[in-house]
Design an enzyme around this catalytic site. Structure first.
Site, short mmCIF file in Angstrom:
data_model
loop_
_atom_site.label_atom_id
_atom_site.label_comp_id
_atom_site.label_asym_id
_atom_site.label_seq_id
_atom_site.Cartn_x
_atom_site.Cartn_y
_atom_site.Cartn_z
N LYS B 79 -5.78 -39.41 10.40
CA LYS B 79 -6.60 -38.99 11.70
C LYS B 79 -7.39 -37.13 10.54
O LYS B 79 -5.56 -36.84 9.83
CB LYS B 79 -5.69 -38.48 12.08
CG LYS B 79 -6.76 -37.34 13.75
CD LYS B 79 -5.53 -36.93 14.42
CE LYS B 79 -7.27 -36.44 16.27
NZ LYS B 79 -6.10 -36.05 17.28
N SER B 162 -9.29 -37.77 21.75
CA SER B 162 -9.50 -37.35 19.70
C SER B 162 -9.44 -38.46 18.80
O SER B 162 -10.52 -37.62 18.19
CB SER B 162 -9.13 -35.37 19.75
OG SER B 162 -7.86 -35.19 19.55
N SER B 186 -4.70 -37.63 23.52
CA SER B 186 -6.02 -37.50 22.04
C SER B 186 -5.69 -39.30 21.25
O SER B 186 -6.29 -39.48 21.08
CB SER B 186 -5.67 -37.34 21.30
OG SER B 186 -6.22 -35.88 22.27
#
Lengths: 485, 494
Positions: B79, B162, B186
Site C-alpha cells: 500500500k 482506503s 480500511s
C-alpha cells in the site's frame, strides 16, 4: 524592600511571574537520537524525526526524563509519576511537525519552591507552579538572503524544561534574584548549563500591575524570549511603567504577547489576544503517558548534589559566615568549590573575606569567572597559611596578593624572595620596642596619663623601624608589658 | 505450467521449496499481470526492477542453501502509505509529489527480511481517508468484480477503501498478497468488497514507524490475502515489537499458522444485537445467519451479546480520527519535501500548498479535526469522544468475558458503483459502521469472504477477537472459510 511605582492616581505594585525555558543537558534530543551540540553547522544535527518526515514517530529519551525529575527535586517540587505529552499545534517554518510536543494539564513536575537570596541578606520564597518537558523549535534565519528565510533545524526537538513560577515576585530585583537562583540550581544539578547568552536558558516575563495594597490580579502582558537577567529586569521596569500609565490615562491593559527590544530597553506588541494562537492541545497519540515509579524518583534523589540553599545553611552554621556572604559564595557552584578549597582546614571566615573582598574585585576588574582566576585556590590557601602561622601579617599578605596577581608566583616564594617574612624574634622586636619608648618620652607620659590610644604611635614607630615585618601581636604585647610596668 | 497468479502464498511457498518454479519466474509472471491489469488503476507505482532483483536474491538464497524467510520469493504489493526506501511514496496525495523516502517502514522492512518481493505501491484513498478509493490524487481504483445481475450490471464498481488498490490487486491476481492499513475499516471493508481476506491486527501488533500517519491511535497495518492461511503467514512476517514506535507492543509474535487447527469446538461466538440495524440489507442479515450456522455446525456455541454503545461509534470515530489527522497532516507544509506552491508570504505559501496539495475529503477532515480541538469546543467534542471511546472499549471487554470471538457483517452493502455516495460524505462514512467499533477498541478484526450477493458480488463476514488474540481469530476464520467454500476468483470477468 518594596518596589512602588508612583502613578498619577496613586501607588502601584507590580506582579511578576516568570516562565523559564531551560535546555536540558543531554546527549540526544527529547524524542530523537540526534545530537544537541551548540554551534554546529546548520542542519547537521537533524534526524528524520526532527525533520518530521512522513511516518516518523517520537520515542522519549530517558535521560531527559531523569533530568526533569532531578530538576523537580532541586526545586523541592512534587514529582508526578504519571504525566502526559500533548501536541501544541501551530504553523511555523521552523516547526517541522506543525506542532510542538509539550505537556499541558499533566506535567511531569508540580508545585515547588525557590528561595531568593536578596542583597540585604534576607530570603524570600517564590512558588513554582510546574515544570514540564517540551521540544524546542528550530531557527529561522532571516539575515542570510534578501528575499528568503533559511531554516536551521539543529535545535528542533532539543529538550526544554519549562519552569513556570507563581506570580509571586514584586520587583525587578526579585525577578533578577529568581533567575539567578534558578540558574544556580540547574547548574548545581547539571541539568541545564544556564547560559542565557547562548539561549540555553530563556525567559518569558509575565507582568501586571495593581494598586498598592490590592490583592487582585489584573490583565498581564507576556514579554517573550528575554535572554539575560538584566534584560528581564529592564523589561519588567518598562512594562510596569507602561501599564501604570495606561491605567492612569483611564485605559485598560490588553492581554498580549510582547517582545523586548534590548537596544532601546522597551517592549513592544508582537500579537494581541485576537491574533493569539489557538494551540488546540490534545494528548499526543504517538506517545503513551509517561509513567515511572517512586523507586526511580528515590534513586535520582540519591544523586542530588548539595544544593545552594543547603550549602548556604552549612556555611552559616558550620563556618559562622553571614547569610549574605554565604549566599554570595554558593551562588555559583564553581565559586563555592573554590571557596571550600581555600577554607578547608583553615579559618573559613578569613577565607570568605579573602575570596569576597579581594579575589572578587580582581575577577570583576578582569571580567573573568572563578574558573579563570589568576590565583589558584591552593595558592590563596597557602597565603592564608602564611598569615595563620605568623609568617606574614595581614597587611603584608595584601602586598603578597598583589604580587601573586602580577607574577603568578606562589606566596611562600614571594615572601622568601622579597624578604617579607615577619619578625617574630622576640629579641629583635624588643630592641625595636625599647628604641621606640626611648624616642618618645612625651608619648610615654601621655600613655601613663591614661591615653591608651597613643599606643598606636609606638606601634607605628616599631613597624617603621622593622619595615612592617614585626609581628603586630608581639609588638602590642611587648609595648603594653613595658609601658604598664 | 499452472497459472501462477492463482497461487496462494502457502501454495507458492511450497512450490518454491520444491523448485517447481523460481522466484524470478513468479515475479515475471506477476509483473506481466500488473501491466496487463493497469485498467484497474490498482498500482500508483510499479517496481518491476525491484521485484526482479529481490526475486533473484531469493533464488540465490535458495540455491546457496542460505536461510529462507517465511515469505521468501513471494510477490506482494505495498500500500502506498508505507514509506519505501528509494521508491516514490505518495499516500495518494498531490502534496507528496516526488517524495522518495530515504528510509524503509518497519513493516515493509520486516517483509523484505522475510524474503517478500515487492511488485509496487498500490493505490489508496488520499492519506487513507475514504471507503471507496475515490479520493486518490491518482484516480479511483476499479473493483475487478462485476455485478452479474441487478441495477449495477456493466458498471464499474468501487473496491472499497482506503486499501482499495491492495484489495483489487489481490482479487485480480496482480499480487499474491498485499499490505493494507486500517484506521476505521480500511483493510476489512475493501477485503469484503473484493472477496478477499483482510486482517486488522490488534493496535500495537505491527509497527507504525514509516507508515504515513492518518490517525495515530487507530492506524494499524495488516495483511490482505487470498486465504486465511496466507493472512497468518503474512501477519507473522509483518508483526513484531519495534522500539521506534512507542505504541508498539512488546510482545512475542506467535506462530499464527500453527493456530489454524480447524478445531473450534466449545468456542463461544458472540452475536452483538446492536449490529442488527434497522433497514439492514436482508442479504447481509442472511449471510450473517449463515455464518452463525457454519460455526455452530463446527462445534462452537453461539451466544447473543450486547455492545450497548455501538451506536455512538461512528460519531466518536469521526471526532477522534480527524482530530489526530489535523495534527498529523500539519507537517505537509511545503517547507521541506513534496509539493510547494509559492506565495507572497509564509502564510500564503501554506495556503497555496495545502489548498492545492490536499483533496476535498482530506481538507474536510482537517477542518473537522481542527474544529473539534479548538478552544471552546474541545470538551464538548474531543473529550466526550474519548469518554465514549472508553465505553465502547469496555463494551468489548465485558463481552469477551463470555465469548471468545465476535461475529458480525463486515460492511452494510456489497461494492457499489463508482460515483455513488460521492456527494454525501456521511453516507460514505456509514460504510464503516461495523468496522469502526473494533478500531476504537484497538481489537483485532478480520473480514473473511463468505458469499455472494444476489447480484454476484462478494460479501464478507467480520470476526473480532480479544486484544493480541489473533490466533483464535485466525482459527475461527479458517473454519468459516472452509465452510463458506468461497473462491476468491469466483465472479471475476476473465
Amino acid at each position: 524592600m518594596s518596589y512602588v511605582i508612583k502613578g498619577e492616581t496613586g501607588d502601584w505594585e507590580v506582579v511578576i511571574g516568570l516562565e523559564v525555558h531551560c535546555q536540558v543537558i543531554s546527549n540526544a534530543k527529547l524524542f530523537s537520537g540526534a545530537a544537541t551540540d551548540f554551534g554546529s553547522e546548520p542542519n547537521t544535527q537533524v534526524s528524520l524525526v526532527d525533520a518530521a518526515m512522513p511516518g516518523m514517530l517520537p520515542v522519549i529519551n530517558e535521560q531527559c526524563v531523569r533530568q526533569a525529575i532531578k530538576t523537580g527535586l532541586g526545586l523541592k517540587a512534587k514529582i508526578n509519576t504519571k504525566s502526559v505529552f500533548a501536541r501544541k499545534n501551530y504553523f511555523y517554518a521552523d516547526l517541522p511537525q506543525g506542532y510542538q510536543i509539550s505537556q499541558a494539564d499533566q506535567p511531569i513536575v508540580g508545585e515547588g519552591t525557590v528561595i531568593l537570596d536578596m542583597p540585604d541578606g534576607s530570603s524570600r520564597a517564590v512558588g513554582i507552579e510546574r515544570l514540564h518537558l517540551e521540544q524546542d523549535a528550530g531557527k529561522s534565519l532571516h539575515d542570510q538572503d534578501p528575499t528568503r528565510t533559511f531554516i536551521d533545524l539543529n535545535r528542533t526537538g532539543v529538550a526544554l524544561m519549562e519552569i513556570v513560577s507563581k506570580p509571586d515576585m514584586r520587583s525587578p530585583e526579585e525577578a533578577g534574584a529568581y533567575l539567578r537562583k534558578l540558574r544556580s540550581i540547574v547548574r548545581y544539578l547539571e541539568t541545564c548549563d544556564g547560559n542565557m547568552d547562548q539561549g540555553s536558558m530563556r525567559c518569558d516575563v509575565n507582568v501586571s500591575v495593581r494598586p498598592k495594597g490590592s490583592t487582585e490580579l489584573r490583565t498581564r502582558a507576556e514579554t517573550k524570549n528575554v535572554n539575560s537577567v538584566r534584560f528581564a529586569m529592564q523589561a519588567i521596569e518598562y512594562e510596569a511603567q507602561r501599564q501604570v500609565e495606561i491605567y492612569d490615562n483611564g485605559g485598560e491593559v490588553v492581554q498580549e504577547t510582547r517582545l523586548f527590544d534590548s537596544q532601546k530597553g522597551v517592549t513592544r506588541s508582537m500579537r494581541s489576544k485576537e491574533h493569539a494562537h489557538d494551540y488546540r492541545y490534545f494528548p499526543d497519540p504517538d506517545l503513551l503517558p509517561l509513567v515511572f515509579d517512586d523507586a526511580l524518583v528515590a534513586e535520582i534523589k540519591t544523586t542530588l548534589p548539595e544544593l545552594p540553599d543547603e550549602r548556604k545553611a552549612r556555611y552559616v552554621g558550620e563556618f559562622g559566615l553571614s547569610p549574605y556572604d554565604a549566599g554570595v559564595l554558593v551562588q555559583e557552584k564553581d565559586t563555592a568549590t573554590y571557596f571550600e578549597a581555600v577554607a578547608l582546614g583553615r579559618d573559613a571566615k578569613m577565607a570568605a573575606n579573602w575570596v569576597i573582598n579581594n579575589l572578587f574585585a580582581v575577577l570583576s576588574d578582569r571580567g573573568v569567572g572563578i574558573t579563570e582566576s589568576p590565583i589558584s585556590a591552593a595558592d590563596l590557601g597557602k597565603l592564608l597559611d602564611l598569615i595563620a602561622d605568623d609568617t606574614i601579617s595581614t597587611k603584608i599578605a595584601k602586598e603578597v596578593f598583589e604580587v601573586m596577581l602580577e607574577t603568578g608566583d606562589a606566596p611562600d616564594k614571594i615572601v622568601e624572595d622579597k624578604g617579607l617574612k615577619q619578625i617574630t624574634d622576640t629579641g629583635a622586636i624588643e630592641a625595636a620596642v625599647d628604641a621606640a619608648i626611648a624616642a618618645g618620652p612625651t608619648q610615654v607620659a601621655q600613655y601613663k596619663g591614661g591615653n591608651e590610644k597613643i599606643l598606636g604611635w609606638f606601634v607605628g614607630q616599631v613597624m617603621k623601624s622593622t619595615g612592617g615585618k614585626a609581628n603586630p601581636g608581639q609588638v602590642n604585647k611587648l609595648l603594653k608589658d613595658k609601658l604598664d610596668n | 505450467m499452472a497459472d501462477l497468479t492463482q497461487f496462494t502464498l502457502a501454495e507458492a511457498r511450497d512450490a518454491l521449496a520444491k523448485k517447481d518454479f523460481s522466484a524470478a519466474e513468479l515475479a515475471e509472471t506477476y509483473i506481466k499481470a500488473v501491466q496487463a491489469g493497469r485498467d484497474l488503476n490498482a498500482y500508483i507505482t510499479e517496481t518491476p526492477e525491484v521485484a526482479l532483483e529481490r526475486a533473484r536474491e531469493s533464488d540465490d538464497r535458495r540455491a546457496k542453501g542460505a536461510p529462507i524467510g517465511a515469505m521468501d520469493g513471494l510477490p506482494i504489493a505495498m500500500k502506498d502509505l508505507f514509506c519505501t526506501e528509494g521508491v516514490l511514496t505518495t499516500a495518494a496525495s498531490h502534496i507528496l509529489d516526488g517524495f522518495v523516502p530515504p528510509y524503509e517502514s518497519t513493516v515493509s522492512a520486516n517483509l523484505r527480511s522475510a524474503g517478500a518481493v515487492m511488485l509496487g505501491k498500490t493505490n489508496l484513498d488520499e492519506f487513507a481517508m475514504g471507503s471507496a478509493n475515490i479520493t486518490s490524487y491518482y484516480g479511483p481504483v476499479k473493483n475487478p468484480w462485476k455485478a452479474k445481475g441487478g441495477a449495477n450490471v456493466g458498471k464499474d464498481l468501487v473496491p472499497g477503501g482506503s486499501s482499495g488498490g491492495s484489495a483489487a490487486a489481490v482479487a485480480a491476481g496482480l499480487a499474491m498478497a498485499a499490505t493494507g492499513t486500517d484506521t476505521g475499516g480500511s483493510i476489512r471493508q475493501p477485503a469484503s468488497f473484493c472477496g478477499i481476506t483482510g486482517l486488522k491486527p490488534t493496535y500495537g501488533r505491527c509497527s507504525r514507524w514509516g507508515v504515513v500517519a492518518f490517525a495515530s491511535s487507530l492506524d494499524q497495518a495488516g495483511p490482505m490475502t487470498k486465504t486465511v492461511r496466507d493472512a497468518a503467514i503474512m501477519l507473522g512476517a509483518m508483526a513484531g515489537h519495534d522500539p521506534k514506535d512507542s505504541t508498539s507492543a512488546a510482545m512475542a509474535v506467535p506462530d499464527f499458522e500453527a493456530a489454524l487447527t480447524g478445531d473450534i469446538r466449545g468456542l463461544n461466538v458472540g452475536i452483538p444485537k446492536e449490529y442488527s440495524m434497522d433497514g439492514m440489507d436482508p442479504e447481509i442479515q442472511a449471510l450473517w445467519d449463515k455464518g452463525q450456522e457454519w460455526l455452530k455446525a463446527a462445534g462452537a456455541n453461539i451466544k447473543q451479546i450486547s455492545l450497548p454503545h455501538t451506536k455512538y461509534a461512528l460519531a466518536t470515530y469521526y471526532i477522534v480520527a480527524p482530530a489526530e489527522a489535523s495534527a498529523n497532516l500539519a507537517r505537509y507544509d511545503g517547507v521541506r519535501y513534496g509539493l510547494r506552491v509559492p506565495g507572497e508570504s509564509l502564510d500564503d505559501m501554506y495556503m497555496n500548498t495545502r489548498g492545492e496539495g490536499f483533496g476535498e475529503e482530506v481538507q474536510r477532515r482537517i477542518l473537522i479535526g481542527t474544529y473539534v480541538l479548538s478552544s471552546g469546543y474541545y470538551d464538548a467534542y474531543y473529550i466526550k469522544a474519548q469518554r465514549v471511546r472508553s465505553l465502547i472499549a469496555n463494551d468489548f471487554k465485558t463481552a469477551f468475558k463470555d465469548v471468545d470471538v465476535i461475529l458480525t457483517p463486515t460492511a452494510p452493502t456489497a461494492a457499489f458503483p463508482l460515483g455513488e455516495k460521492q456527494e454525501d460524505p456521511v453516507a460514505m462514512y456509514l460504510n464503516d459502521v461495523f468496522t469502526v467499533p473494533t478500531s476504537l477498541a484497538g481489537l483485532p478484526g478480520m473480514s473473511v469472504p463468505a458469499g455472494l450477493s444476489k447480484d454476484g458480488l462478494p460479501l464478507g463476514l467480520q470476526l473480532i477477537g480479544r486484544a493480541f488474540d489473533e490466533e483464535t481469530l485466525l482459527r475461527v476464520a479458517g473454519v468459516m472459510e472452509s465452510a463458506a467454500a468461497f473462491s476468491f476468483h469466483h465472479g471475476l470477468e476473465v
